[in-house]
Design an enzyme around this catalytic site. Sequence first.
Site, PDB file in Angstrom:
ATOM      1  CE  LYS A   1      19.050  39.007  40.705  1.00 15.89           C
ATOM      2  NZ  LYS A   1      19.295  40.552  40.447  1.00 15.89           N
TER       3      LYS A   1
ATOM      4  NE  ARG B   1      24.560  39.656  36.662  1.00 21.80           N
ATOM      5  CZ  ARG B   1      24.505  39.518  38.054  1.00 21.80           C
ATOM      6  NH1 ARG B   1      24.593  38.251  38.695  1.00 21.80           N
ATOM      7  NH2 ARG B   1      24.555  40.547  38.763  1.00 21.80           N
TER       8      ARG B   1
ATOM      9  NE  ARG C   1      22.642  45.821  47.452  1.00 23.27           N
ATOM     10  CZ  ARG C   1      22.306  45.221  46.580  1.00 23.27           C
ATOM     11  NH1 ARG C   1      21.367  44.106  46.469  1.00 23.27           N
ATOM     12  NH2 ARG C   1      23.186  45.233  45.482  1.00 23.27           N
TER      13      ARG C   1
ATOM     14  NE  ARG D   1      26.990  44.262  46.556  1.00 25.88           N
ATOM     15  CZ  ARG D   1      25.899  43.156  45.559  1.00 25.88           C
ATOM     16  NH1 ARG D   1      24.986  42.581  46.167  1.00 25.88           N
ATOM     17  NH2 ARG D   1      26.221  43.346  44.551  1.00 25.88           N
TER      18      ARG D   1
ATOM     19  NE  ARG E   1      25.958  45.699  40.401  1.00 20.38           N
ATOM     20  CZ  ARG E   1      25.457  46.098  41.750  1.00 20.38           C
ATOM     21  NH1 ARG E   1      25.793  47.066  42.103  1.00 20.38           N
ATOM     22  NH2 ARG E   1      24.762  44.863  42.036  1.00 20.38           N
TER      23      ARG E   1
END
Length: 221
Positions: A17, A92, A129, A161, A172
């Site tokens: 995204k 969300r 990532r 992260r 998540r």
Amino acid sequence: MTRGARLVVLGKQGAGKGTQCVRLSHYLAIPHISTGDMLRAAVKDGTEFGRLAREYMDRGELIPDDVIMGIVEDRIAEPDASRGFVLDGFPRTTVQAKALDEMVKPKAIDLVLDLDVPTELVLKRLSSRRVCSTCGANYSLEAPPKVNWTCDICGGEVVQRPDDTVSVIRRRLDLYEESTAPLLEFYSDRNLLARVDGVGTPDEVMERLVEVVDRVRAESN
Ligand code: AMP
């Protein structure tokens, strides 16, 4: 949708995204509004709100609806967003989606794009990532920065992260299924939803997105 395009981009964490929203915002010359980026900026600034937000984010939990809704309402009231916006990471929950309808009244959201990527692939993408801790640029174990985990763009430190660890990623993704996936029906019932295959290179995915955006623009002219 000639001017003032108001887009929402949905998709699991790791669906791409962020990358695609930046490109869409350039393509349409409208701001990219990412609630995750806004929250990470507050955490970095060390404000009291940032400290509170961090407690939720590090655990992979959602920030309470009323708090995040206030932040988005203020942001889309800024002058640059009067031309439209690409919303990334919001809404969300169904409560947030209903609040967004109220925020944009008397206009409406023009298009909701769902970037569709299988769970196994997002798990793989998220665990590899890496991001620049200064400017937020995205890297991965497969595509690291050129020099020693130093950002190619700004020279900042490239890190994982805190919410990209396996246990937090699972939380998540569970929350996505529970709270965010119902939005697909919410928007498809309103004939606003377009599902786009998010598997492929960033250029391939962007091409698919542009095709949908251009078609909707042509239809609404
Ligand atoms: P993201 O970068 O979009 O994955 O967001 C990172 C984290 O910020 C999420 O895991 C949540 O803790 C928080 N967050 C971002 N957007 C929202 C939202 N719309 N509602 C609640 N929490 C959010």
